[in-house]
Design an enzyme around this catalytic site. Structure first.
Site, short mmCIF file in Angstrom:
data_model
loop_
_atom_site.label_atom_id
_atom_site.label_comp_id
_atom_site.label_asym_id
_atom_site.label_seq_id
_atom_site.Cartn_x
_atom_site.Cartn_y
_atom_site.Cartn_z
N GLY A 42 0.50 -0.86 -0.37
CA GLY A 42 0.12 0.63 -0.20
C GLY A 42 0.83 1.12 -0.11
CD GLU A 58 1.62 3.58 -3.33
OE1 GLU A 58 2.06 2.92 -3.33
OE2 GLU A 58 1.30 4.51 -3.27
CD GLU A 62 3.86 -0.60 -2.14
OE1 GLU A 62 4.22 0.30 -1.41
OE2 GLU A 62 3.08 -1.74 -1.48
CD GLU A 113 12.14 -11.33 -1.17
OE1 GLU A 113 11.99 -13.36 -0.38
OE2 GLU A 113 13.10 -10.97 -0.16
#
Length: 141
Positions: A42, A58, A62, A113
């Site tokens: 987020g 988001e 990501e 990661e």
């Protein structure tokens, strides 16, 4: 207004993303303020976005995954204080439970990661107390 020592809280959007095996998606943060910590994916809502639009953006940035909300998870405070107790970072987080509807899992933007994690593995990731509580609450429902 910078994110560090803000005049007022930032609105954050995030998700408890679950797969078909009820594993949760965690990200290893690469940027300040949570650099090197595992958390839910987020970030900060941008002007002109709805909460859902910002959350989807988001998560895609990501993790490389497109998600759809399944239900509302909750609203949470995330206040990180400096050594003197002054709020150094302050976020109000709006989280949803989401399912994956597309994309390819890969670390992106400020994430080092991404990983699917079973509930039995959560303690190995040393999540913030609030984050672990949110994940466990979602998994109980």
């Amino acid at each position: 207004m910078g994110r560090e020592y803000p005049e007022r809280p930032y609105l954050g959007v995030g998700a408890v993303v679950l797969d078909d095996e009820r594993r949760v998606l965690l990200v290893l943060r690469g940027g300040v303020p949570m650099q090197g910590e595992w958390s839910l994916p987020g970030g900060v809502l941008e002007t002109g976005e709805t909460i859902i639009e910002g959350m989807k953006r988001e998560i895609l940035e990501e993790t490389g995954l497109r998600v759809e909300p399944v239900r509302f998870a909750g609203v949470y405070d995330r206040i990180l204080r400096d050594a003197k107790g002054k709020p150094q970072y302050h976020y109000v987080l709006v989280d949803h439970v989401c399912k994956v509807v597309g994309g390819e899992l890969k670390a992106g933007s400020d994430v080092l990661e991404v990983r699917w994690v079973r509930e039995s593995e959560l303690e190995d990731f040393k999540l913030a107390e609030m984050t672990e509580r949110v994940v466990r609450e979602v998994l109980r429902t």
